[in-house]
Scaffold this active site. Structure first.
Site, PDB file in Angstrom:
ATOM      1  N   TYR A  56     -10.824  10.841  65.491  1.00 23.80           N
ATOM      2  CA  TYR A  56     -10.742  11.912  64.503  1.00 23.80           C
ATOM      3  C   TYR A  56      -9.292  12.052  64.049  1.00 23.80           C
ATOM      4  O   TYR A  56      -8.451  12.589  64.772  1.00 23.80           O
ATOM      5  CB  TYR A  56     -11.221  13.241  65.081  1.00 23.80           C
ATOM      6  CG  TYR A  56     -12.704  13.335  65.380  1.00 23.80           C
ATOM      7  CD1 TYR A  56     -13.600  12.352  64.956  1.00 23.80           C
ATOM      8  CD2 TYR A  56     -13.217  14.415  66.078  1.00 23.80           C
ATOM      9  CE1 TYR A  56     -14.949  12.450  65.235  1.00 23.80           C
ATOM     10  CE2 TYR A  56     -14.571  14.534  66.354  1.00 23.80           C
ATOM     11  CZ  TYR A  56     -15.432  13.550  65.935  1.00 23.80           C
ATOM     12  OH  TYR A  56     -16.778  13.660  66.216  1.00 23.80           O
ATOM     13  N   LEU A 206     -26.041  21.981  60.486  1.00 21.11           N
ATOM     14  CA  LEU A 206     -26.019  22.572  59.145  1.00 21.11           C
ATOM     15  C   LEU A 206     -25.899  21.494  58.066  1.00 21.11           C
ATOM     16  O   LEU A 206     -25.531  21.779  56.923  1.00 21.11           O
ATOM     17  CB  LEU A 206     -24.863  23.569  59.019  1.00 21.11           C
ATOM     18  CG  LEU A 206     -24.948  24.787  59.943  1.00 21.11           C
ATOM     19  CD1 LEU A 206     -23.735  25.680  59.762  1.00 21.11           C
ATOM     20  CD2 LEU A 206     -26.230  25.566  59.696  1.00 21.11           C
ATOM     21  N   ARG A 208     -23.743  19.169  57.625  1.00 18.70           N
ATOM     22  CA  ARG A 208     -22.358  19.108  57.141  1.00 18.70           C
ATOM     23  C   ARG A 208     -22.078  20.184  56.075  1.00 18.70           C
ATOM     24  O   ARG A 208     -21.295  19.986  55.166  1.00 18.70           O
ATOM     25  CB  ARG A 208     -22.028  17.722  56.596  1.00 18.70           C
ATOM     26  CG  ARG A 208     -22.111  16.630  57.658  1.00 18.70           C
ATOM     27  CD  ARG A 208     -22.014  15.229  57.075  1.00 18.70           C
ATOM     28  NE  ARG A 208     -22.135  14.250  58.133  1.00 18.70           N
ATOM     29  CZ  ARG A 208     -23.297  13.860  58.679  1.00 18.70           C
ATOM     30  NH1 ARG A 208     -24.426  14.369  58.231  1.00 18.70           N
ATOM     31  NH2 ARG A 208     -23.328  12.984  59.655  1.00 18.70           N
ATOM     32  N   SER A 212     -25.966  25.248  54.966  1.00 21.53           N
ATOM     33  CA  SER A 212     -25.295  26.422  55.532  1.00 21.53           C
ATOM     34  C   SER A 212     -25.520  27.679  54.701  1.00 21.53           C
ATOM     35  O   SER A 212     -25.268  28.796  55.151  1.00 21.53           O
ATOM     36  CB  SER A 212     -23.781  26.171  55.622  1.00 21.53           C
ATOM     37  OG  SER A 212     -23.220  26.090  54.315  1.00 21.53           O
TER      38      SER A 212
END
Length: 331
Positions: A56, A206, A208, A212
């Site tokens: 990451y 969600l 991404r 949401s």
């Protein structure tokens, strides 16, 4: 915060975990101070499982977590770390390295960046097609015996690979995408996990951000936001998928919840062996997610949710086409 146990061999963790990837630029710029404050807020709320990956932003996420976790009792949280995904200087992906010597090398760097003497759950991010999964897991087992790792996890693999890995060392959990719009795990993977007594940590609950309730029609991903290349966020696919969100919103409104809370609660309701990971990168989004674990979904609620978002209703693959062959299951 409720607790759940990750399979027969895994640790007891909070029923909701925190995914930290978005704090390192995956969805565009993130505020460092707010990210750290969000980690602190999660810990203070009883969230103990924190998920990261050494790739990451090329170690940025681990360094960020080291700063956020400094001074905290090491036994008060669990670190889940994925390894093996190769990156280039232009941030391009270059495959997977699951060789035993590479496993130990990746682990040494992660322990240093995180400022810790052990990782609670260590897992290959993807299968290395050139290395048998038994060899990769065998190397993690050696690191468990040496005290550097507590549990073996897997990520994005199919049922056959899970079975093979489990013969080498008990697997605590599989981390894989699971949400109202990504349900391929239900056919073969989830039954295999339950047969073997392995937990599931669900990321992308969600979608991404797509489900949401905060992604609006006509919105486009900004610079550095990986969703700009996601088929589900593109053109007609996005328009269709957002109609599903509006159908879900009607159910959420009737329940006195937000769309995000309903989507998280649905994943949590799929079984006590499942721990949803929320990728909150602000305290505001975390504060919205936390009440989802107290949301009681009745059989009627679950039926309404299924009617709003039936299996297979989403359009577009969950990853760009180049990444799909490396996943354990499809959509």
């Amino acid at each position: 915060m409720q607790k759940r146990t990750l399979g027969k061999a895994g640790p007891a963790t909070s029923a909701l975990g925190l995914g930290a990837m978005g704090m390192s630029g995956a969805y565009g710029p993130a505020d460092r101070a707010e990210s750290i404050a969000t980690v602190h807020a999660a810990l203070d709320a009883g969230v103990t499982l924190i998920d990261s990956g050494d790739f990451y932003a090329m170690g940025h996420n681990e360094l960020l977590l080291a700063e956020a976790l400094r001074g905290r009792d090491r036994d008060s949280y669990q670190l889940s770390v994925k390894f093996g995904m190769l990156r280039g200087p232009g941030r391009e992906f270059g495959g997977q390295d699951g060789r035993p010597e590479a496993v130990k090398n990746f682990l040494a760097y992660s322990l240093t960046r995180l400022g810790t003497d052990h990782i609670d759950i260590y897992r290959p991010a993807r299968l290395d097609p050139a290395v048998p999964i038994e060899e990769t897991v065998g190397a993690i087992k050696e690191m468990i015996d040496a005290g550097y790792v507590r549990h073996v996890g897997l990520s994005e693999v199919d049922a056959a690979a899970i079975r093979r890995a489990h013969t080498v060392h008990p697997i605590s959990d599989l981390q894989i995408e699971y949400s109202l719009i990504s349900r391929a795990v239900e056919a073969e993977v989830l039954p295999a996990l339950r047969e073997l007594g392995i937990g599931l940590t669900a990321y992308g609950v969600l979608g991404r951000g797509l489900i949401s309730g905060h992604w609006r029609p006509g919105r486009t991903a900004g610079p550095g936001d990986s969703r700009g290349s996601s088929p589900r966020f593109t053109g007609a696919n996005a328009d269709h998928n957002l109609t599903l969100v509006e159908a879900l919103r009607r159910v959420a409104d009737a329940k006195g919840a937000t769309v995000a809370q309903l989507a998280i609660a649905w994943v949590a309701a799929r079984g006590q062996d499942i721990v949803p990971l929320v990728g909150a990168r602000t305290r505001e989004r975390l504060a919205e997610a936390l009440p989802a674990m107290e949301l009681d979904l009745t059989a009627d609620d679950l039926a309404e949710i299924e009617n709003a978002v039936p299996p297979g209703a989403a359009r577009g693959d969950r990853y760009p086409s180049a990444f799909m062959p490396h996943l354990g299951v499809g959509n």
